[in-house]
Design an enzyme around this catalytic site. Structure first.
Site, mmCIF file in Angstrom:
data_model
loop_
_atom_site.group_PDB
_atom_site.id
_atom_site.type_symbol
_atom_site.label_atom_id
_atom_site.label_comp_id
_atom_site.label_asym_id
_atom_site.label_seq_id
_atom_site.Cartn_x
_atom_site.Cartn_y
_atom_site.Cartn_z
ATOM 1 N N ASP A 33 0.858 -1.193 0.000
ATOM 2 C CA ASP A 33 0.000 0.000 0.000
ATOM 3 C C ASP A 33 0.886 1.233 0.000
ATOM 4 O O ASP A 33 2.067 1.167 0.378
ATOM 5 C CB ASP A 33 -0.898 -0.019 1.267
ATOM 6 N N VAL A 48 1.215 0.969 -6.907
ATOM 7 C CA VAL A 48 0.931 -0.015 -7.963
ATOM 8 C C VAL A 48 1.053 0.571 -9.368
ATOM 9 O O VAL A 48 0.986 -0.163 -10.354
ATOM 10 C CB VAL A 48 -0.453 -0.697 -7.787
ATOM 11 N N ASN A 74 -6.556 -5.397 -4.859
ATOM 12 C CA ASN A 74 -7.656 -4.594 -4.308
ATOM 13 C C ASN A 74 -7.438 -3.087 -4.384
ATOM 14 O O ASN A 74 -8.411 -2.334 -4.345
ATOM 15 C CB ASN A 74 -7.874 -5.039 -2.851
ATOM 16 N N TYR A 139 -14.832 5.602 -13.546
ATOM 17 C CA TYR A 139 -14.674 4.530 -12.555
ATOM 18 C C TYR A 139 -15.315 3.234 -13.068
ATOM 19 O O TYR A 139 -14.713 2.156 -12.985
ATOM 20 C CB TYR A 139 -15.316 4.957 -11.232
HETATM 21 N N1 LIG Z 1 -16.093 1.324 -0.867
HETATM 22 C C1 LIG Z 1 -16.935 0.974 -1.835
HETATM 23 O O1 LIG Z 1 -18.131 1.335 -1.834
HETATM 24 C C2 LIG Z 1 -16.468 0.073 -2.945
HETATM 25 C C3 LIG Z 1 -17.443 -0.539 -3.750
HETATM 26 C C4 LIG Z 1 -17.041 -1.370 -4.792
HETATM 27 C C5 LIG Z 1 -15.679 -1.582 -5.006
HETATM 28 N N2 LIG Z 1 -14.759 -0.983 -4.225
HETATM 29 C C6 LIG Z 1 -13.342 -1.243 -4.498
HETATM 30 O O2 LIG Z 1 -12.720 -1.742 -3.336
HETATM 31 C C7 LIG Z 1 -11.321 -1.422 -3.375
HETATM 32 C C8 LIG Z 1 -10.920 -0.841 -2.036
HETATM 33 O O3 LIG Z 1 -11.714 0.306 -1.787
HETATM 34 P P1 LIG Z 1 -11.965 0.873 -0.311
HETATM 35 O O4 LIG Z 1 -13.356 1.377 -0.286
HETATM 36 O O5 LIG Z 1 -11.490 -0.102 0.712
HETATM 37 O O6 LIG Z 1 -11.009 2.178 -0.384
HETATM 38 P P2 LIG Z 1 -9.952 2.823 0.649
HETATM 39 O O7 LIG Z 1 -9.660 4.166 0.057
HETATM 40 O O8 LIG Z 1 -10.461 2.724 2.041
HETATM 41 O O9 LIG Z 1 -8.679 1.874 0.493
HETATM 42 C C9 LIG Z 1 -7.953 1.833 -0.712
HETATM 43 C C10 LIG Z 1 -6.493 1.550 -0.386
HETATM 44 O O10 LIG Z 1 -5.766 1.475 -1.629
HETATM 45 C C11 LIG Z 1 -4.553 2.182 -1.478
HETATM 46 N N3 LIG Z 1 -4.079 2.695 -2.753
HETATM 47 C C12 LIG Z 1 -4.670 3.622 -3.548
HETATM 48 N N4 LIG Z 1 -3.890 3.893 -4.605
HETATM 49 C C13 LIG Z 1 -2.794 3.097 -4.509
HETATM 50 C C14 LIG Z 1 -1.633 2.922 -5.299
HETATM 51 N N5 LIG Z 1 -1.410 3.647 -6.406
HETATM 52 N N6 LIG Z 1 -0.712 2.011 -4.897
HETATM 53 C C15 LIG Z 1 -0.906 1.309 -3.756
HETATM 54 N N7 LIG Z 1 -1.971 1.430 -2.964
HETATM 55 C C16 LIG Z 1 -2.908 2.323 -3.336
HETATM 56 C C17 LIG Z 1 -4.882 3.323 -0.522
HETATM 57 O O11 LIG Z 1 -3.699 3.829 0.105
HETATM 58 C C18 LIG Z 1 -5.848 2.660 0.452
HETATM 59 O O12 LIG Z 1 -5.167 2.106 1.567
HETATM 60 C C19 LIG Z 1 -11.137 -0.510 -4.585
HETATM 61 O O13 LIG Z 1 -10.635 -1.276 -5.679
HETATM 62 C C20 LIG Z 1 -12.532 -0.028 -4.891
HETATM 63 O O14 LIG Z 1 -12.702 0.305 -6.264
HETATM 64 C C21 LIG Z 1 -15.117 -0.153 -3.190
#
Ligand SMILES: NC(=O)c1ccc[n+]([C@@H]2O[C@H](COP(=O)([O-])OP(=O)(O)OC[C@H]3O[C@@H](n4cnc5c(N)ncnc54)[C@H](O)[C@@H]3O)[C@@H](O)[C@H]2O)c1
Length: 244
Positions: A33, A48, A74, A139
Site C-alpha cells: 500500500d 501499484v 484490491n 470509474y
Molecule cells: N467502498 C466501496 O463502496 C467500494 C465498492 C465497490 C468496489 N470498491 C473497491 O474496493 C477497493 C478498495 O476500496 P476501499 O473502499 O477499501 O477504499 P480505501 O480508500 O479505504 O482503500 C484503498 C487503499 O488502496 C490504497 N491505494 C490507492 N492507490 C494506490 C496505489 N497507487 N498504490 C498502492 N496502494 C494504493 C490506498 O492507500 C488505500 O489504503 C477498490 O478497488 C474499490 O474500487 C469499493
C-alpha cells in the site's frame, strides 16, 4: 503449512478487512500500500502504478513470507462525473491504478503463484461493472475492464493451477465512502440515498466483502474460477417494488 497472501491496498477499508479475514483463516499476509499497515501484517510500501516498485515489493513479500499462494488485487481509486467531466490525464491515472495496477502486481506474482499448490487471485471489482450508475463513467469503465480481465486471466492460467475470481461489492462503508460523504453538500442525505439504493436498505460492510474474498482465496473454492461474486445487498440481481 499456512498459505501466504499478498493484499494490495491492504492499508484501509476492504483491503485491510481482507488481510484480517485471510489471517483469520491462518494465512500469513503481506499488505502492499502507499500507507501500509504494521503488525501483525508484513507492511510493504509500494505504488501499484510504478512497475519497478511493484516488482521489488512482490519479491520482498515472497522473500519475507516464504512464497506467495494468494494475491488479492484490491488497490483502487475513484472518480466522479460523466464523460464530459474528467480530462484525459485523469482517465489515464485511474486506469493506471485500477486496471494496470492489477496487471503489474499479478505479473510480478505469477512466478511465485505457479509454484503454489493452492494458487488463487481475487480482484476487487464493483457493482459499477455490471450496473449503470450515474456520475461514475470513468470509474465504471475501469471496473468493467477488471471484470473482463478476471475472465481472461482465469482462462490463461487455469492450466497452471491458478484460479482467478473477483468480488463485486455494492457501496461499502469504508474510509473511501466516508470521504465521499464528507464532501457532499448534505452528508446525511447522501448517506440516506446510498442506503436506499441498496435493496437491503444499508451499506455493505468491509468485513462482508472480506469474507467473500477470503472464500475465493482459500482452497474451499478450489473448483471456482472465472466468477464474479456479488456482495451488494441484492443491488445487481433484484428489482423490488416500493415498500409501501
Ligand atoms: N467502498 C466501496 O463502496 C467500494 C465498492 C465497490 C468496489 N470498491 C473497491 O474496493 C477497493 C478498495 O476500496 P476501499 O473502499 O477499501 O477504499 P480505501 O480508500 O479505504 O482503500 C484503498 C487503499 O488502496 C490504497 N491505494 C490507492 N492507490 C494506490 C496505489 N497507487 N498504490 C498502492 N496502494 C494504493 C490506498 O492507500 C488505500 O489504503 C477498490 O478497488 C474499490 O474500487 C469499493
Amino acid at each position: 503449512m499456512s498459505l501466504k497472501a499478498v493484499v494490495t491496498g491492504g492499508g484501509s477499508g476492504i483491503g485491510l478487512a481482507a488481510a484480517q479475514a485471510l489471517a483469520g483463516r491462518g494465512m500469513t499476509v503481506a499488505c502492499l500500500d502507499l500507507n501500509p499497515p504494521g503488525e501483525p501484517f508484513v507492511g510493504i510500501k509500494a505504488d501499484v502504478t510504478d512497475d519497478a516498485q511493484v516488482r521489488a515489493a512482490v519479491a520482498e513479500a515472497a522473500e519475507r513470507l516464504g512464497g506467495i499462494d494468494v494475491l488479492v488485487n484490491n488497490a483502487g481509486i475513484g472518480a466522479q462525473g460523466t464523460i464530459e467531466d474528467n480530462p484525459d490525464s485523469e482517465w489515464h491515472k485511474v486506469f493506471d491504478v485500477n486496471v494496470l495496477g492489477m496487471v503489474r502486481v499479478a505479473r510480478a506474482a505469477l512466478p511465485y503463484l505457479r509454484r503454489s499448490e493452492h494458487a488463487a487471485i481475487v480482484n476487487t471489482c464493483s457493482i459499477a461493472a455490471t450496473a449503470g450508475l450515474p456520475q461514475r463513467a470513468l470509474y465504471s469503465a475501469t471496473k468493467g475492464a477488471v471484470l473482463s480481465l478476471t475472465l481472461a486471466m482465469a482462462a490463461d492460467h487455469i492450466r497452471e493451477g491458478i484460479r482467478v475470481n473477483c468480488v463485486n461489492p455494492g457501496t461499502a462503508d469504508t474510509p473511501w465512502v466516508g470521504r465521499l460523504l464528507d464532501a457532499a453538500d448534505d452528508p446525511e442525505a447522501e448517506r440516506a440515498a446510498l442506503n436506499a439504493r441498496q435493496p437491503m436498505g444499508r451499506l455493505v460492510t468491509a468485513e462482508e466483502v472480506a469474507a467473500a474474498i477470503a472464500y475465493l482465496a482459500s482452497p474451499d473454492s478450489a473448483s471456482t474460477t472465472g466468477t464474479a461474486l456479488a456482495v451488494d445487498g441484492g443491488m445487481q440481481g433484484l428489482r423490488l417494488r416500493p415498500a409501501n
